[in-house]
Motif scaffolding. Structure first.
Motif, PDB file in Angstrom:
ATOM      1  N   PRO A 278      -9.433  -1.512   8.585  1.00 16.89           N
ATOM      2  CA  PRO A 278     -10.658  -2.314   8.712  1.00 16.89           C
ATOM      3  C   PRO A 278     -11.721  -1.909   7.698  1.00 16.89           C
ATOM      4  CG  PRO A 278     -10.604  -0.631  10.404  1.00 16.89           C
ATOM      5  CD  PRO A 278      -9.287  -0.535   9.680  1.00 16.89           C
ATOM      6  N   ARG A 279     -11.379  -2.023   6.438  1.00 15.37           N
ATOM      7  CA  ARG A 279     -12.307  -1.693   5.365  1.00 15.37           C
ATOM      8  C   ARG A 279     -12.563  -2.950   4.539  1.00 15.37           C
ATOM      9  NH1 ARG A 279      -9.104   3.004   6.065  1.00 15.37           N
ATOM     10  NH2 ARG A 279     -10.439   4.831   6.464  1.00 15.37           N
ATOM     11  N   PRO A 280     -13.708  -3.034   3.869  1.00 16.07           N
ATOM     12  CA  PRO A 280     -14.073  -4.275   3.176  1.00 16.07           C
ATOM     13  C   PRO A 280     -13.004  -4.821   2.248  1.00 16.07           C
ATOM     14  CG  PRO A 280     -15.966  -2.808   3.248  1.00 16.07           C
ATOM     15  CD  PRO A 280     -14.793  -2.020   3.782  1.00 16.07           C
ATOM     16  N   ARG A 281     -12.247  -3.927   1.580  1.00 15.84           N
ATOM     17  CA  ARG A 281     -11.252  -4.394   0.618  1.00 15.84           C
ATOM     18  C   ARG A 281      -9.873  -4.618   1.237  1.00 15.84           C
ATOM     19  NH1 ARG A 281     -12.109  -5.091  -4.301  1.00 15.84           N
ATOM     20  NH2 ARG A 281      -9.911  -4.817  -4.832  1.00 15.84           N
ATOM     21  N   ALA A 282      -9.768  -4.462   2.549  1.00  7.45           N
ATOM     22  CA  ALA A 282      -8.505  -4.724   3.254  1.00  7.45           C
ATOM     23  C   ALA A 282      -7.365  -3.876   2.710  1.00  7.45           C
ATOM     24  CB  ALA A 282      -8.145  -6.212   3.185  1.00  7.45           C
ATOM     25  N   THR A 283      -7.638  -2.587   2.509  1.00 12.26           N
ATOM     26  CA  THR A 283      -6.572  -1.683   2.087  1.00 12.26           C
ATOM     27  C   THR A 283      -5.561  -1.518   3.220  1.00 12.26           C
ATOM     28  OG1 THR A 283      -7.943   0.192   2.768  1.00 12.26           O
ATOM     29  CG2 THR A 283      -7.955  -0.402   0.427  1.00 12.26           C
ATOM     30  N   VAL A 284      -4.366  -1.060   2.854  1.00 13.17           N
ATOM     31  CA  VAL A 284      -3.317  -0.854   3.843  1.00 13.17           C
ATOM     32  C   VAL A 284      -2.779   0.565   3.703  1.00 13.17           C
ATOM     33  CG1 VAL A 284      -2.701  -3.299   3.736  1.00 13.17           C
ATOM     34  CG2 VAL A 284      -1.386  -1.645   2.393  1.00 13.17           C
ATOM     35  N   SER A 285      -2.177   1.055   4.767  1.00 13.66           N
ATOM     36  CA  SER A 285      -1.534   2.370   4.730  1.00 13.66           C
ATOM     37  C   SER A 285      -0.184   2.203   4.049  1.00 13.66           C
ATOM     38  CB  SER A 285      -1.368   2.908   6.147  1.00 13.66           C
ATOM     39  OG  SER A 285      -0.783   4.182   6.140  1.00 13.66           O
ATOM     40  N   ALA A 286      -0.072   2.749   2.838  1.00 12.74           N
ATOM     41  CA  ALA A 286       1.053   2.432   1.961  1.00 12.74           C
ATOM     42  C   ALA A 286       2.073   3.557   1.888  1.00 12.74           C
ATOM     43  CB  ALA A 286       0.547   2.130   0.554  1.00 12.74           C
ATOM     44  N   PRO A 287       3.317   3.321   2.316  1.00 10.84           N
ATOM     45  CA  PRO A 287       4.377   4.311   2.099  1.00 10.84           C
ATOM     46  C   PRO A 287       4.615   4.518   0.608  1.00 10.84           C
ATOM     47  CG  PRO A 287       5.037   2.703   3.757  1.00 10.84           C
ATOM     48  CD  PRO A 287       3.792   2.175   3.096  1.00 10.84           C
ATOM     49  N   LEU A 288       4.788   5.783   0.226  1.00 13.52           N
ATOM     50  CA  LEU A 288       5.006   6.129  -1.173  1.00 13.52           C
ATOM     51  C   LEU A 288       6.206   7.061  -1.289  1.00 13.52           C
ATOM     52  CD1 LEU A 288       1.316   7.004  -2.202  1.00 13.52           C
ATOM     53  CD2 LEU A 288       2.503   4.841  -2.600  1.00 13.52           C
ATOM     54  N   THR A 289       6.711   7.181  -2.515  1.00 13.26           N
ATOM     55  CA  THR A 289       7.670   8.239  -2.823  1.00 13.26           C
ATOM     56  C   THR A 289       6.874   9.415  -3.385  1.00 13.26           C
ATOM     57  OG1 THR A 289       8.031   7.391  -5.062  1.00 13.26           O
ATOM     58  CG2 THR A 289       9.479   6.557  -3.310  1.00 13.26           C
ATOM     59  N   TRP A 290       7.469  10.600  -3.347  1.00 12.39           N
ATOM     60  CA  TRP A 290       6.745  11.782  -3.809  1.00 12.39           C
ATOM     61  C   TRP A 290       6.339  11.675  -5.270  1.00 12.39           C
ATOM     62  CZ3 TRP A 290       4.473  15.015  -0.722  1.00 12.39           C
ATOM     63  CH2 TRP A 290       4.980  15.217   0.569  1.00 12.39           C
ATOM     64  N   ASP A 291       7.173  11.046  -6.091  1.00 13.18           N
ATOM     65  CA  ASP A 291       6.836  10.989  -7.514  1.00 13.18           C
ATOM     66  C   ASP A 291       5.777   9.939  -7.830  1.00 13.18           C
ATOM     67  OD1 ASP A 291       8.332   8.690  -7.203  1.00 13.18           O
ATOM     68  OD2 ASP A 291       9.948   9.284  -8.563  1.00 13.18           O
ATOM     69  N   GLU A 292       5.326   9.194  -6.822  1.00 11.65           N
ATOM     70  CA  GLU A 292       4.255   8.215  -7.038  1.00 11.65           C
ATOM     71  C   GLU A 292       2.866   8.770  -6.734  1.00 11.65           C
ATOM     72  OE1 GLU A 292       5.631   3.763  -6.078  1.00 11.65           O
ATOM     73  OE2 GLU A 292       5.915   5.098  -4.355  1.00 11.65           O
ATOM     74  N   LEU A 293       2.796   9.917  -6.070  1.00  7.66           N
ATOM     75  CA  LEU A 293       1.508  10.367  -5.541  1.00  7.66           C
ATOM     76  C   LEU A 293       0.436  10.524  -6.612  1.00  7.66           C
ATOM     77  CD1 LEU A 293       2.245  13.025  -2.784  1.00  7.66           C
ATOM     78  CD2 LEU A 293       2.248  10.535  -2.646  1.00  7.66           C
ATOM     79  N   ASP A 294       0.777  11.125  -7.738  1.00  3.60           N
ATOM     80  CA  ASP A 294      -0.238  11.446  -8.740  1.00  3.60           C
ATOM     81  C   ASP A 294      -0.851  10.207  -9.376  1.00  3.60           C
ATOM     82  OD1 ASP A 294      -0.050  14.240  -8.448  1.00  3.60           O
ATOM     83  OD2 ASP A 294       1.719  14.291  -9.739  1.00  3.60           O
ATOM     84  N   ASP A 295      -0.075   9.152  -9.520  1.00  2.00           N
ATOM     85  CA  ASP A 295      -0.567   7.957 -10.213  1.00  2.00           C
ATOM     86  C   ASP A 295      -1.146   6.913  -9.266  1.00  2.00           C
ATOM     87  OD1 ASP A 295       0.179   8.966 -12.690  1.00  2.00           O
ATOM     88  OD2 ASP A 295       2.215   8.162 -12.525  1.00  2.00           O
ATOM     89  N   ALA A 296      -0.838   7.020  -7.981  1.00  2.00           N
ATOM     90  CA  ALA A 296      -1.299   6.014  -7.026  1.00  2.00           C
ATOM     91  C   ALA A 296      -2.773   6.241  -6.671  1.00  2.00           C
ATOM     92  CB  ALA A 296      -0.448   6.069  -5.766  1.00  2.00           C
ATOM     93  N   GLU A 297      -3.444   5.187  -6.300  1.00  2.00           N
ATOM     94  CA  GLU A 297      -4.799   5.230  -5.764  1.00  2.00           C
ATOM     95  C   GLU A 297      -4.822   4.384  -4.495  1.00  2.00           C
ATOM     96  OE1 GLU A 297      -7.324   6.952  -6.677  1.00  2.00           O
ATOM     97  OE2 GLU A 297      -6.626   7.728  -8.609  1.00  2.00           O
ATOM     98  N   PRO A 298      -5.579   4.796  -3.481  1.00  2.00           N
ATOM     99  CA  PRO A 298      -5.597   4.026  -2.231  1.00  2.00           C
ATOM    100  C   PRO A 298      -5.917   2.553  -2.419  1.00  2.00           C
ATOM    101  CG  PRO A 298      -6.688   6.132  -1.926  1.00  2.00           C
ATOM    102  CD  PRO A 298      -6.398   6.013  -3.394  1.00  2.00           C
TER     103      PRO A 298
END
Length: 366
Positions: A278-298
């Motif tokens: 429930p945030r203004p930009r409608a973000t979602v809880s996103a499953p990731l792989t470990w090698d995606e963590l550094d480049d991903a942003e919420p």
């Protein structure tokens, strides 16, 4: 990745009939002159779910409507059902969108469909209730029609409601820290889990935090699994003392990432994978792989962008269901910290044996 308007990507997962909103299907029932549509029907898994007022705007900043939320959940249907299947689930409802009133609904609504199963669960107070346990996408759409944006499943299945089958580690950045601090803590947690013969699956919280799930055998109680979470948190803080803490009292946390071990206490839940936040930009809880963590942003993952990612990648946590780990090595590690004792429970829990006093340190000194 963003973009307002309909989510798209739901084709093939179901069908929409009748009046719709921003999703792109036809208006119906005489909704002329810009009037809002009365209702629409969505097909999901052989069931028809009625969606009232599909044009109601839920996220004003982005223009996302109730129909957009429903079509989003249709697009990621297999993924969110993997996260919710047979789990007692609390609904976080926003009937008038994120700018309106909201509430958490634990007890199954009286008007729930007959095909939606429930589980009888017991709260720390000793009271109990029947909570819904989604087993199909139609259940998620039915809840979305009630204004449910976020699904909060228990870490148990309905056939064993007192024995968690997920160890959930919540990495919560405190003021002065951010998502990248949570990522650094997550990487160290990844290494620790490897050392213990465990495997974790990371996801964004939908905000600044990270969640890491470890599927476990349902052989231990909430008290025991909470102890495992405390043990992992303490070891992380030992390895990263300037970056990670298990301090329950905010005044003691400093600018560090808090390992919220109480998320493993009975009746404490975490937003499920793929849940809309429930945030203004409608973000979602996103499953990731470990090698995606550094480049991903919420903010990379929201109601508008996740369907395209899901269509391309599928559910990157799909194989969680193939694993169930033991906690024996974690409890061996816990024995080293036995002299440290327990940590405080949430304020709504009854006093537990061996629990330290629930008095804020600065107040205790006075």
């Amino acid at each position: 990745m963003g973009g307002a308007g309909g989510t798209g990507g739901a084709q093939g997962a179901g069908a929409v009939r009748g009046a719709t909103g921003a999703g792109g299907a036809k208006s119906a029932g005489g909704a002329a002159g810009g009037a809002k549509s009365a209702a629409t029907e969505i097909e999901a898994g052989g069931r028809t779910v009625r969606l009232s007022h599909p044009d109601k705007v839920y996220f004003p900043e982005r223009g996302f409507t109730k129909l957009d939320v429903a079509q989003y959940y249709l697009a990621v249907g297999d993924g969110i059902i993997r996260a919710l299947r047979d789990r007692p689930t609390t609904l976080e409802r926003y009937p008038d969108g994120v700018t309106g009133e909201s509430f958490f609904q634990k007890r199954a609504p009286k008007n729930k469909p007959d095909w939606l199963p429930t589980a009888h669960i017991t709260f720390p107070s000793g009271r109990s209730a029947d909570e819904i346990c989604p087993t199909e996408v139609a259940a998620v759409l039915w809840a979305a029609n009630l204004g449910c944006l976020t699904f909060h499943p228990w870490p148990v299945r309905r056939d064993r409601p007192d024995h968690p089958d997920e160890l959930r580690i919540d990495l919560d950045p405190q003021p002065g820290t951010d998502y990248q601090d949570a990522v650094r803590a997550a990487h160290e947690l990844h290494a620790l889990l490897d050392e213990l013969g465990l495997r974790g699956w990371p996801k964004t919280s939908g905000g600044r935090g990270m969640h890491v799930y470890v599927p476990i055998e349902p052989r231990w109680t909430f008290t025991e699994v909470r102890r495992a979470a405390i043990t992992l948190g303490r070891e992380l803080s030992r390895r990263m003392p300037d970056r990670v803490t298990t301090a329950w009292w905010k005044e003691e946390r400093g600018t560090r990432v808090f390992v919220d071990y109480n998320q493993m206490a009975r009746d404490r839940t975490i937003a499920s994978a793929y849940s809309v936040r429930p945030r203004p930009r409608a973000t979602v809880s996103a499953p990731l792989t470990w090698d995606e963590l550094d480049d991903a942003e919420p903010f990379d993952f929201d109601l508008g962008t996740m369907p395209a990612r899901y269509a391309e990648r599928g559910d990157v946590h799909a194989d969680m269901a193939d694993h169930a780990f033991g906690l024996e090595r974690v409890f061996e590690l816990a024995e080293r910290d036995a002299d440290l004792g327990d940590l405080p429970y949430p304020p709504d829990h009854p006093k537990m044996p061996g629990e330290p006093t629930r008095v804020q340190p600065s107040r205790a000194r006075h």
